[in-house]
Design a protein around this motif. Structure first.
Motif, PDB file in Angstrom:
ATOM      1  N   PHE A   1       0.844  -1.193   0.000  1.00  7.72           N
ATOM      2  CA  PHE A   1       0.000   0.000   0.000  1.00  7.72           C
ATOM      3  C   PHE A   1       0.885   1.251   0.000  1.00  7.72           C
ATOM      4  O   PHE A   1       1.982   1.252   0.548  1.00  7.72           O
ATOM      5  N   LYS A   2       0.354   2.301  -0.586  1.00  7.09           N
ATOM      6  CA  LYS A   2       1.103   3.553  -0.639  1.00  7.09           C
ATOM      7  C   LYS A   2       0.129   4.721  -0.710  1.00  7.09           C
ATOM      8  O   LYS A   2      -0.829   4.693  -1.480  1.00  7.09           O
ATOM      9  N   VAL A   3       0.354   5.744   0.115  1.00  6.30           N
ATOM     10  CA  VAL A   3      -0.439   6.968   0.054  1.00  6.30           C
ATOM     11  C   VAL A   3       0.342   8.002  -0.746  1.00  6.30           C
ATOM     12  O   VAL A   3       1.546   8.190  -0.521  1.00  6.30           O
ATOM     13  N   LYS A   4      -0.313   8.638  -1.676  1.00  3.99           N
ATOM     14  CA  LYS A   4       0.383   9.614  -2.514  1.00  3.99           C
ATOM     15  C   LYS A   4      -0.579  10.723  -2.935  1.00  3.99           C
ATOM     16  O   LYS A   4      -1.804  10.553  -2.928  1.00  3.99           O
ATOM     17  N   GLY A   5      -0.012  11.856  -3.281  1.00  3.78           N
ATOM     18  CA  GLY A   5      -0.781  12.947  -3.855  1.00  3.78           C
ATOM     19  C   GLY A   5      -0.644  12.907  -5.360  1.00  3.78           C
ATOM     20  O   GLY A   5       0.470  12.856  -5.892  1.00  3.78           O
ATOM     21  N   THR A   6      -1.766  12.908  -6.054  1.00  6.26           N
ATOM     22  CA  THR A   6      -1.759  12.833  -7.513  1.00  6.26           C
ATOM     23  C   THR A   6      -2.158  14.180  -8.093  1.00  6.26           C
ATOM     24  O   THR A   6      -3.314  14.606  -7.922  1.00  6.26           O
ATOM     25  N   PRO A   7      -1.229  14.868  -8.754  1.00  5.86           N
ATOM     26  CA  PRO A   7      -1.566  16.182  -9.314  1.00  5.86           C
ATOM     27  C   PRO A   7      -2.644  16.058 -10.388  1.00  5.86           C
ATOM     28  O   PRO A   7      -2.670  15.100 -11.159  1.00  5.86           O
ATOM     29  N   PHE A   8      -3.551  16.994 -10.388  1.00  9.41           N
ATOM     30  CA  PHE A   8      -4.533  17.067 -11.465  1.00  9.41           C
ATOM     31  C   PHE A   8      -4.828  18.538 -11.720  1.00  9.41           C
ATOM     32  O   PHE A   8      -4.766  19.367 -10.827  1.00  9.41           O
ATOM     33  N   SER A   9      -5.110  18.833 -12.939  1.00  7.49           N
ATOM     34  CA  SER A   9      -5.376  20.236 -13.279  1.00  7.49           C
ATOM     35  C   SER A   9      -6.579  20.298 -14.204  1.00  7.49           C
ATOM     36  O   SER A   9      -6.856  19.368 -14.961  1.00  7.49           O
ATOM     37  N   THR A  10      -7.312  21.381 -14.105  1.00  2.60           N
ATOM     38  CA  THR A  10      -8.446  21.612 -14.983  1.00  2.60           C
ATOM     39  C   THR A  10      -8.553  23.102 -15.230  1.00  2.60           C
ATOM     40  O   THR A  10      -8.198  23.912 -14.363  1.00  2.60           O
ATOM     41  N   ASP A  11      -9.004  23.445 -16.394  1.00  5.45           N
ATOM     42  CA  ASP A  11      -9.148  24.852 -16.748  1.00  5.45           C
ATOM     43  C   ASP A  11     -10.283  25.513 -15.971  1.00  5.45           C
ATOM     44  O   ASP A  11     -10.416  26.735 -15.983  1.00  5.45           O
ATOM     45  N   PHE A  12     -11.108  24.700 -15.306  1.00  6.48           N
ATOM     46  CA  PHE A  12     -12.262  25.247 -14.598  1.00  6.48           C
ATOM     47  C   PHE A  12     -11.949  25.590 -13.144  1.00  6.48           C
ATOM     48  O   PHE A  12     -12.692  26.325 -12.516  1.00  6.48           O
ATOM     49  N   GLU A  13     -10.898  25.020 -12.580  1.00  6.14           N
ATOM     50  CA  GLU A  13     -10.564  25.242 -11.173  1.00  6.14           C
ATOM     51  C   GLU A  13      -9.657  26.464 -11.016  1.00  6.14           C
ATOM     52  O   GLU A  13      -8.884  26.803 -11.912  1.00  6.14           O
ATOM     53  N   ASP A  14      -9.729  27.095  -9.847  1.00  4.55           N
ATOM     54  CA  ASP A  14      -8.898  28.260  -9.576  1.00  4.55           C
ATOM     55  C   ASP A  14      -7.648  27.912  -8.787  1.00  4.55           C
ATOM     56  O   ASP A  14      -6.748  28.731  -8.648  1.00  4.55           O
ATOM     57  N   SER A  15      -7.593  26.708  -8.240  1.00  3.99           N
ATOM     58  CA  SER A  15      -6.412  26.264  -7.495  1.00  3.99           C
ATOM     59  C   SER A  15      -5.597  25.322  -8.379  1.00  3.99           C
ATOM     60  O   SER A  15      -6.084  24.265  -8.792  1.00  3.99           O
ATOM     61  N   SER A  16      -4.373  25.709  -8.673  1.00  2.46           N
ATOM     62  CA  SER A  16      -3.538  24.919  -9.588  1.00  2.46           C
ATOM     63  C   SER A  16      -2.690  23.876  -8.867  1.00  2.46           C
ATOM     64  O   SER A  16      -2.155  22.974  -9.487  1.00  2.46           O
ATOM     65  N   SER A  17      -2.567  23.990  -7.527  1.00  8.01           N
ATOM     66  CA  SER A  17      -1.670  23.100  -6.795  1.00  8.01           C
ATOM     67  C   SER A  17      -2.393  21.974  -6.060  1.00  8.01           C
ATOM     68  O   SER A  17      -1.766  21.142  -5.428  1.00  8.01           O
ATOM     69  N   LYS A  18      -3.707  21.946  -6.132  1.00  2.60           N
ATOM     70  CA  LYS A  18      -4.470  20.939  -5.392  1.00  2.60           C
ATOM     71  C   LYS A  18      -4.228  19.553  -5.971  1.00  2.60           C
ATOM     72  O   LYS A  18      -4.163  19.366  -7.184  1.00  2.60           O
ATOM     73  N   GLN A  19      -4.080  18.571  -5.080  1.00  4.75           N
ATOM     74  CA  GLN A  19      -3.827  17.198  -5.504  1.00  4.75           C
ATOM     75  C   GLN A  19      -4.899  16.259  -4.947  1.00  4.75           C
ATOM     76  O   GLN A  19      -5.487  16.523  -3.903  1.00  4.75           O
ATOM     77  N   GLU A  20      -5.140  15.168  -5.673  1.00  8.90           N
ATOM     78  CA  GLU A  20      -5.984  14.103  -5.143  1.00  8.90           C
ATOM     79  C   GLU A  20      -5.171  13.287  -4.150  1.00  8.90           C
ATOM     80  O   GLU A  20      -3.977  13.063  -4.342  1.00  8.90           O
ATOM     81  N   VAL A  21      -5.815  12.855  -3.068  1.00  6.06           N
ATOM     82  CA  VAL A  21      -5.162  12.007  -2.082  1.00  6.06           C
ATOM     83  C   VAL A  21      -5.543  10.571  -2.396  1.00  6.06           C
ATOM     84  O   VAL A  21      -6.715  10.188  -2.275  1.00  6.06           O
TER      85      VAL A  21
END
Length: 594
Positions: free
Chosen positions: A488-508
């Motif tokens: 098992f491993k916990v990681k942050g997965t970067p994702f970006s969308t043109d609709f969001e205002d936060s560019s650094s938010k990651q999925e956990v």
């Protein structure tokens, strides 16, 4: 007199004057431009249109999600709307190089006009134009279905049930996923954006900055009542400790968002404006106000819908205040309680606010000095006093010099659950390797306890068991497979969308295999932390229940792929540690494999 105070008071529905709570009235106010928030989505769409692309856009979502504000931003960017212009219900804009057709709110129109305007907007790209339509989701889906039926009838094609279901599925999928992809309806294509799927939490900080801007409070500086004014006192104190206060506000809204209680921009603005003024007017503020009035109208109290220790009438009509009361954050015991309530030490609270708190404590202590037989109970007012002081500490306690410290205060783990800060660090891309490993160990320890009913931090494997879903302890369980904890491993997965205002938010994410991941939610991380630490946790969150069931189903499916045929594995819990037994069926004989 500061007219901005009246504007703030009209932005919530806890008073009789709520005209500015409507988007249309906000746009027409001179203060709208001063607190307007520039959205990445607005810039993205205006750039596509100004580049010469003929684009048909539909903005949908909940009331208060900022759809009208985005339309205003686009029109301003394209030069079609100045500060003195009114936003019309429907209009064609043209400056020679760009043609844009805009409908402010299709949902307010009669059904025949809805269909006509929507059809015109969808046909705009074919006519060398762009279009933007704003609509609530229900009327929009019905309108698109009727237009598709018209197209089919014109082409002599049957719009049967399967065609209708296919269109509905496509539209509903887009509402859920919010992909940046064109949607075809016959020979028309459009971009549909669901504003209800856009994360609004990051706007809380920007809204606070806008509301506290110097030019909006210039008149207060020269007002003869300013030294006694609780509104101006809030403004001054929040400016001094703005990052600390804003971090607490953001933490509150983030917790709501991650628990499926998303706040619209209008709702956030409504709560914050009320927390500044308490709907007091300049005319109501007297030069003879005592400092106790400042405490009653302190930002921390108003944010929770309280005037001092008393609940305010109609305040819970503001959605954020309703949520704050439901969470009862000010009733939770904190590590600092002994220092605040027993020793009366308020050194962790800024001095100006600390003076107000000290006076409240003096009155509280006076009631409990020289107690006789007639006064030996801890009354309701004493309980409410403690809640009020906790509210002060939540927003102003122990201000940190480093803004990074304010983002992850230990206080937030106490308020929202242990694991909150860890989750936020991963989501913000600021988690260390140690934190990720610790979080992984917490989750695997909790999963082991979930599967077996016993705790074993030393176990290397997590068995997947067939067991009762209640709290009944089972001494024997059949297993369907097992997983190594180290896989098992916990990681942050970067994702970006043109609709969001936060560019650094990651999925956990929780990685289960080389190419299989499971998205972790904040409630799940907090739940696993509680289980791993031996707490008895009752699941009352439907999304948490669904998430746990989905995770177990994924693990079960993975284990089935590795199951050895004709082999049964059994776990026996005893007083020492669980024992795993393997039973092999061979030639109709049962053989125990030790």
């Amino acid at each position: 007199m500061n007219s901005f105070v009246d504007y703030l008071n009209s932005m919530n529905n806890a008073s009789s004057d709520t005209i500015a709570a409507l988007a249309e009235s906000q746009v027409n106010s001179p203060f709208f431009r001063k607190i307007q928030i520039e959205r990445n989505l607005g810039k993205y769409l205006s750039n596509r249109i100004s580049s010469g692309e003929h684009l048909s856009v539909v903005l949908t979502g909940h009331a208060g999600d900022g759809k009208t504000s985005i339309l205003v931003q686009i029109l301003q960017d394209l030069g079609f709307l100045d500060d003195n212009s009114l936003l019309e219900p429907e209009k064609e804009y043209d400056n020679g190089s760009i043609s844009l057709y805009a409908v402010k709110d299709m949902s307010e129109l009669p059904e025949n006009k809805q269909i006509a305007f929507c059809r015109k907007a969808l046909d705009a790209p074919k006519n060398g134009k762009s279009s933007i339509i704003i609509s609530n989701t229900g009327p929009l889906l019905k309108c698109l279905e009727l237009i598709r039926e018209e197209q089919c009838n014109a082409q002599g094609i049957s719009f049967d049930e399967s065609e209708k279901i296919a269109l509905q599925t496509q539209l509903l999928d887009q509402l859920d996923e919010n992909k940046n992809e064109m949607i075809p309806v016959g020979d028309c294509q459009f971009l549909m954006i669901n504003m209800a799927r856009v994360d609004n939490v990051s706007f809380a900080r920007e809204i606070m900055n806008k509301l506290l801007a110097d030019d909006l409070w210039k008149e207060c500086e020269t007002c003869p009542k300013c030294s006694k004014c609780p509104i101006y006192f809030n403004v001054v104190q929040i400016r001094k400790y703005q990052d600390r206060v804003t971090s607490a506000v953001e933490a509150f809204y983030r917790y709501l968002y991650e628990n499926d209680k998303r706040m619209t921009i209008r709702q956030i603005l409504s709560q914050l404006s009320f927390a500044l003024t308490g709907n007091l007017t300049c005319n109501e503020i007297k030069a003879s106000f005592k400092d106790s009035v400042k405490f009653r109208y302190l930002f921390s109290n108003l944010f929770f819908g309280y005037k001092g220790i008393e609940e305010m009438d109609n305040a819970d009509q503001i959605q954020g205040i309703t949520y704050a009361k439901e969470l009862k954050l000010d009733t939770r015991g904190l590590d600092v309680d002994y220092k605040l309530f027993v020793t009366g030490d308020f050194s962790d609270i800024p001095s100006d606010i600390g003076k107000l708190v000290s006076e409240q404590h003096r009155m509280f202590a006076k009631r409990h000095l020289n107690i006789d037989d007639k006064d030996n109970e801890f009354n309701t007012n004493d309980f409410e006093y403690r809640r009020a002081i906790r509210r002060v500490y939540i927003f102003f306690g122990a201000p940190q010099a480093d803004p990074q410290d304010n983002k992850y205060l230990p206080l937030y783990d106490e308020l929202f659950g242990v694991g909150y800060n860890a989750y936020m660090r991963v989501q913000n891309g600021e988690a260390s390797s140690k934190l990720l490993n610790d979080l992984r160990n917490t989750i695997t320890d909790a999963l082991y306890l979930e599967m077996t009913g016993t705790s074993s931090k030393m176990a290397r494997d997590i068995p997947l068991t067939i067991k009762r879903n209640d709290d009944y302890f089972q001494s024997v369980m059949i297993t369907t497979g097992s997983f190594k904890k180290t896989n098992f491993k916990v990681k942050g997965t970067p994702f970006s969308t043109d609709f969001e205002d936060s560019s650094s938010k990651q999925e956990v994410d929780l990685q289960l295999g080389s190419d299989i991941t499971f998205k972790l939610s904040l409630p799940m991380v907090i739940y696993f932390g509680e289980i791993a630490n031996g707490m008895i946790s009752t699941i009352s969150n439907p999304s948490l229940t669904h998430g746990l069931s989905k995770l177990k189903a994924m693990l079960k499916k993975l284990s089935e792929e590795e199951t050895v045929e004709d082999e049964i594995s059994v776990i026996v819990n005893n007083t020492d540690k669980p024992i795993e037994l393997k039973i092999i069926v061979e030639d109709n004989l049962v053989i125990e494999d030790n």
